[in-house]
Design a protein around this motif. Structure first.
Motif, short mmCIF file in Angstrom:
data_model
loop_
_atom_site.label_atom_id
_atom_site.label_comp_id
_atom_site.label_asym_id
_atom_site.label_seq_id
_atom_site.Cartn_x
_atom_site.Cartn_y
_atom_site.Cartn_z
N VAL A 356 -26.74 0.38 -112.19
CA VAL A 356 -25.64 1.25 -111.84
C VAL A 356 -26.01 1.98 -110.56
O VAL A 356 -27.12 2.48 -110.41
CB VAL A 356 -25.35 2.28 -112.96
CG1 VAL A 356 -24.22 3.22 -112.53
CG2 VAL A 356 -24.99 1.56 -114.25
N GLY A 357 -25.11 2.03 -109.60
CA GLY A 357 -25.39 2.71 -108.35
C GLY A 357 -24.11 3.16 -107.68
O GLY A 357 -23.02 3.10 -108.25
N THR A 358 -24.24 3.62 -106.46
CA THR A 358 -23.09 4.06 -105.69
C THR A 358 -22.93 3.17 -104.47
O THR A 358 -23.90 2.85 -103.80
CB THR A 358 -23.27 5.51 -105.24
OG1 THR A 358 -24.48 5.62 -104.48
CG2 THR A 358 -23.34 6.43 -106.45
N ALA A 359 -21.72 2.78 -104.19
CA ALA A 359 -21.47 1.87 -103.07
C ALA A 359 -21.74 2.56 -101.75
O ALA A 359 -21.60 3.77 -101.60
CB ALA A 359 -20.03 1.38 -103.12
N ALA A 360 -22.18 1.78 -100.76
CA ALA A 360 -22.44 2.30 -99.42
C ALA A 360 -21.89 1.31 -98.41
O ALA A 360 -21.74 0.12 -98.68
CB ALA A 360 -23.94 2.48 -99.20
N GLN A 361 -21.57 1.82 -97.20
CA GLN A 361 -21.02 0.96 -96.16
C GLN A 361 -22.10 0.42 -95.23
O GLN A 361 -21.92 -0.63 -94.62
CB GLN A 361 -19.99 1.74 -95.34
CG GLN A 361 -18.75 2.10 -96.13
CD GLN A 361 -17.72 2.80 -95.27
OE1 GLN A 361 -18.05 3.41 -94.26
NE2 GLN A 361 -16.45 2.69 -95.65
N GLU A 362 -23.23 1.11 -95.14
CA GLU A 362 -24.29 0.69 -94.24
C GLU A 362 -25.63 1.00 -94.88
O GLU A 362 -25.83 2.07 -95.45
CB GLU A 362 -24.16 1.40 -92.89
CG GLU A 362 -25.11 0.87 -91.83
CD GLU A 362 -24.86 1.50 -90.47
OE1 GLU A 362 -25.62 1.20 -89.54
OE2 GLU A 362 -23.92 2.31 -90.35
N GLU A 603 -37.01 -7.45 -107.25
CA GLU A 603 -36.81 -6.04 -106.94
C GLU A 603 -35.90 -5.86 -105.72
O GLU A 603 -35.10 -4.91 -105.67
CB GLU A 603 -38.16 -5.36 -106.74
CG GLU A 603 -38.93 -5.22 -108.03
CD GLU A 603 -40.35 -4.73 -107.84
OE1 GLU A 603 -40.72 -4.39 -106.70
OE2 GLU A 603 -41.10 -4.71 -108.82
N GLY A 604 -36.01 -6.77 -104.75
CA GLY A 604 -35.08 -6.70 -103.62
C GLY A 604 -33.66 -6.90 -104.07
O GLY A 604 -32.74 -6.18 -103.64
N ARG A 605 -33.43 -7.85 -104.96
CA ARG A 605 -32.08 -8.11 -105.46
C ARG A 605 -31.58 -6.92 -106.28
O ARG A 605 -30.42 -6.52 -106.16
CB ARG A 605 -32.10 -9.38 -106.32
CG ARG A 605 -30.75 -9.73 -106.92
CD ARG A 605 -30.79 -11.04 -107.67
NE ARG A 605 -31.04 -12.18 -106.81
CZ ARG A 605 -30.98 -13.45 -107.21
NH1 ARG A 605 -30.67 -13.73 -108.47
NH2 ARG A 605 -31.22 -14.43 -106.37
N GLN A 606 -32.46 -6.37 -107.11
CA GLN A 606 -32.03 -5.28 -107.97
C GLN A 606 -31.72 -4.02 -107.15
O GLN A 606 -30.75 -3.31 -107.44
CB GLN A 606 -33.10 -4.97 -109.02
CG GLN A 606 -32.63 -4.09 -110.14
CD GLN A 606 -33.41 -4.30 -111.42
OE1 GLN A 606 -34.41 -5.01 -111.44
NE2 GLN A 606 -32.96 -3.69 -112.50
N ALA A 607 -32.52 -3.76 -106.13
CA ALA A 607 -32.25 -2.59 -105.29
C ALA A 607 -30.91 -2.74 -104.57
O ALA A 607 -30.14 -1.78 -104.45
CB ALA A 607 -33.37 -2.41 -104.27
N ALA A 608 -30.63 -3.94 -104.10
CA ALA A 608 -29.35 -4.18 -103.43
C ALA A 608 -28.19 -4.03 -104.40
O ALA A 608 -27.14 -3.44 -104.07
CB ALA A 608 -29.34 -5.58 -102.81
N ALA A 609 -28.36 -4.55 -105.62
CA ALA A 609 -27.30 -4.43 -106.62
C ALA A 609 -27.03 -2.97 -106.96
O ALA A 609 -25.89 -2.57 -107.19
CB ALA A 609 -27.69 -5.22 -107.88
N ALA A 610 -28.10 -2.15 -106.98
CA ALA A 610 -27.92 -0.74 -107.27
C ALA A 610 -27.11 -0.05 -106.17
O ALA A 610 -26.27 0.82 -106.43
CB ALA A 610 -29.28 -0.07 -107.43
N VAL A 611 -27.35 -0.43 -104.92
CA VAL A 611 -26.60 0.15 -103.81
C VAL A 611 -25.13 -0.28 -103.87
O VAL A 611 -24.21 0.52 -103.63
CB VAL A 611 -27.23 -0.25 -102.47
CG1 VAL A 611 -26.33 0.16 -101.30
CG2 VAL A 611 -28.60 0.39 -102.32
N LEU A 612 -24.91 -1.54 -104.23
CA LEU A 612 -23.54 -2.05 -104.29
C LEU A 612 -22.75 -1.42 -105.42
O LEU A 612 -21.52 -1.35 -105.37
CB LEU A 612 -23.55 -3.57 -104.45
CG LEU A 612 -24.03 -4.37 -103.23
CD1 LEU A 612 -24.18 -5.84 -103.59
CD2 LEU A 612 -23.07 -4.19 -102.07
N GLY A 613 -23.48 -0.96 -106.45
CA GLY A 613 -22.80 -0.30 -107.57
C GLY A 613 -22.07 -1.29 -108.45
O GLY A 613 -21.12 -0.93 -109.11
#
Length: 613
Positions: A356-362, A603-613
């Protein structure tokens, strides 16, 4: 040429949408001994991706066989097979239920009953002696295969594949290494019983055709005789090799040449007398697979690990929209028969838990190793603008460095870089002020800065890290001593690479054999045999104490006896230390803890998924 691979093929009246097989393999996805919803999703993904034939994980046909803790039992598989059929049928794949019995190569740990075998020959791994099977046990075996085949047919499966591969009881009957004289009778009885049950269903056979033991066992010529006997009964034949006494398992890793079974398959296709033949053996390159089909080596190609890495393999080839994910043939995450019971996974395409995360534009990513590149790829695919900053003048990190000794490793960073470019990721090389730019960046930052060398723990006047040597650091002339304190793949790979350059090489390890970590990848025996044949001296149960004046002092870790050996330079394979970043930062890969490519990519994939929310 790829159209020959992606085109349809008919087997006993059933049409496969491609000539690509997804073969049977352990997954550890069972619940108890039953196929699970995870199995359904797993096979459905490959059917959706265009697999022509899918053979499910081999199910034991009799309760006496329980080879690993989460091994399927055919009697418990009806509902699972039925669900797999429902999920896969819309995509057209031919579904075959894998059926087998491992006999003396099984385990009594779970069944708590005696192993079965054709003769009193111990398992080479456990040294456990089986009970010699009599007529009653053979009858129960044949009946078990027939009952399992009936269940599979009733579930909607198009047919079954009978396992006579390197770990099967039926193979043990065929080999004079485990049965004197060799006896094809039980195999023929099983095939006749199963054929009677299936009727027009597909009866496939996975057959060991070379045990690779110079002193006996199944040879290509004896396998040809067996094939001539069984050809009238079967609809599909997969040619495999390996066995009890061979150095290489039938699923070798990066040290084996991809496509190693092509000559064997071509030779035995003649004996098959029109029965379609499947080529197996580290076939992960679509061009190699297509060329083998075009050359008449086989009718279909098994590309199991390629489809673990890329479930959409055939669909991607058909569309031509991108290159498929590469398989590294490392066996690191997809070879799961070990005491840890890991779930089947893949270094280049790992599973991640829901986040679970919050979406970001950059987003800013610091570090262009595989952890950083995977994070950038996932983010860019999700519509985020990504900039990657890399201190070095190239991307790929430690994995690309290691590729000097194992070239296939370069396939992953190369693929990630190509995908990042296709998706518009901005990559800046030679950046020395990443920390300041991250501080001034108004958005999420993912740190993938990797590791740094750990100071050696002993007096040494001439030492280089494995990474430095693989990156091209010059070595002084004279004997090289590889120090491998953790038994990972690096020590073996570096030693072999140096030996190939005509260096005098020795390796020292505190373990009883070199490369103990390679046991999980199926290469422990093979690695030590290769080192011995190459003339690389192995110092085991030993620790390096000092290197001065052209000599190394090695101490036996048990007896404390000291040995002095000539040594111009030590190549140290000690794991590095994580590069420090600011506390609380979103870190992935080796800057968390130096580990393998699997953890880095995950971990790279999971960190990105967290940012994408």
């Amino acid at each position: 040429m790829r159209t020959v691979l992606t085109g349809s093929f008919t087997i006993a009246g059933h049409t496969a949408p491609s000539r690509v097989m997804f073969g049977p393999h352990e997954t550890n996805l069972c619940v108890g001994r039953a196929l699970s919803p995870a199995h359904v999703d797993y096979y459905a993904a490959r059917a959706r991706g265009g697999a022509g034939v899918i053979v499910t994980e081999v199910a034991s046909v009799h309760p006496s066989d329980w080879p690993y803790e989460r091994a399927p039992l055919a009697a418990d598989c009806f509902l699972g097979w039925q669900a797999i059929v429902a999920a896969c049928r819309p995509h057209g794949a031919i579904l075959l239920a894998g059926l087998g019995h491992t006999g003396l190569q099984g385990s009594s740990a779970y069944s708590q009953s005696v192993l079965w075998g054709p003769a009193s020959v111990p398992d080479p791994a456990t040294r456990e002696l089986p009970m010699v099977m009599g007529p009653a046990e053979v009858e129960a075996l044949v009946g078990g295969f027939a009952a399992a085949a009936r269940l599979a047919a009733d579930s909607g499966m198009a047919g079954v594949e009978i396992d006579v591969g390197p770990r099967s009881l039926l193979r043990q009957f065929l080999s004079d290494l485990t049965n004197t004289p060799a006896d094809p009778g039980p195999l023929l009885a099983v095939l006749r019983a199963v054929r009677a049950v299936l009727g027009g269903g597909i009866l496939a056979l996975r057959l060991t055709c070379d045990e690779m033991a110079s002193w006996g066992g199944i040879t290509p010529s004896s396998a040809a005789e067996t094939i001539r006997l069984v050809a009238p009964l079967v609809d599909l034949l997969t040619v495999v090799r390996g066995g009890l006494m061979s150095v290489d398992d039938y699923r070798p890793g990066m040290a084996a040449e991809p496509g190693f079974n092509r000559d064997l398959c071509r030779q035995l296709r003649i004996a098959a007398d029109g029965v379609p033949v499947v080529l197996q053996g580290s076939i992960v390159d679509p061009a190699m697979a297509a060329a083998a089909l075009a050359a008449g080596t086989a009718d279909l190609v098994e590309m199991t690990r390629a489809q673990i890495a890329e479930p959409d393999l055939v669909a991607v080839l058909r569309s031509g929209s991108r290159a498929p994910r590469p398989c590294l043939l490392c066996n690191q995450a997809c070879l799961v028969r070990d005491v840890r019971n890991p779930l089947v996974d893949c270094v280049v395409n790992p599973r991640v838990r829901a986040v679970v995360g919050t979406a970001a534009q950059e987003v800013l990513v610091i570090g262009a190793g595989v952890a950083g590149l995977e994070a950038a790829r996932v983010l860019a695919a999700g519509g985020v603008q990504v900039t990657v900053l890399e201190r070095q003048d190239r991307v790929g990190g430690m994995l690309l460095t290691a590729a000097a000794s194992r070239p296939r490793l370069a396939l992953l960073p190369d693929w990630l870089l190509a995908r990042c470019r296709d998706l518009g990721v901005r990559i800046e090389l030679g950046v020395l002020d990443s920390a300041q730019r991250a501080k001034n960046f108004d958005g999420p930052v993912i740190w993938a800065t990797g590791s740094t060398a750990r100071p050696v723990g002993f007096p040494c006047d001439s030492v280089l890290t494995a990474a430095e040597v693989l990156a091209g650091a010059p070595l002084p002339s004279g004997p090289v001593l590889v120090n491998d304190p953790i038994g990972g793949p690096e020590g073996v790979a570096v030693a072999e690479w140096l030996k190939a350059q005509d260096r005098e090489v020795a390796i020292v390890t505190p373990d009883p054999v070199v490369g103990v970590g390679l046991a999980r990848a199926g290469d422990l025996v093979g690695a030590n045999v290769r080192l011995q044949r190459a003339g690389i001296t192995r110092h085991v149960y030993a620790e390096l104490r000092s290197v001065t004046g052209g000599f190394a002092v090695i101490e036996d870790r048990h007896t404390k006896a000291v040995t002095t050996v000539s040594c111009a330079v030590v190549v140290d394979c000690t794991p590095g230390l994580p590069l420090e970043v600011s506390a609380g930062q979103n870190r992935v890969g080796d800057c968390v803890a130096p580990r393998t490519a699997l953890e880095a990519v995950r971990e790279g994939r999971q960190a990105a998924a967290a940012v994408l929310g």
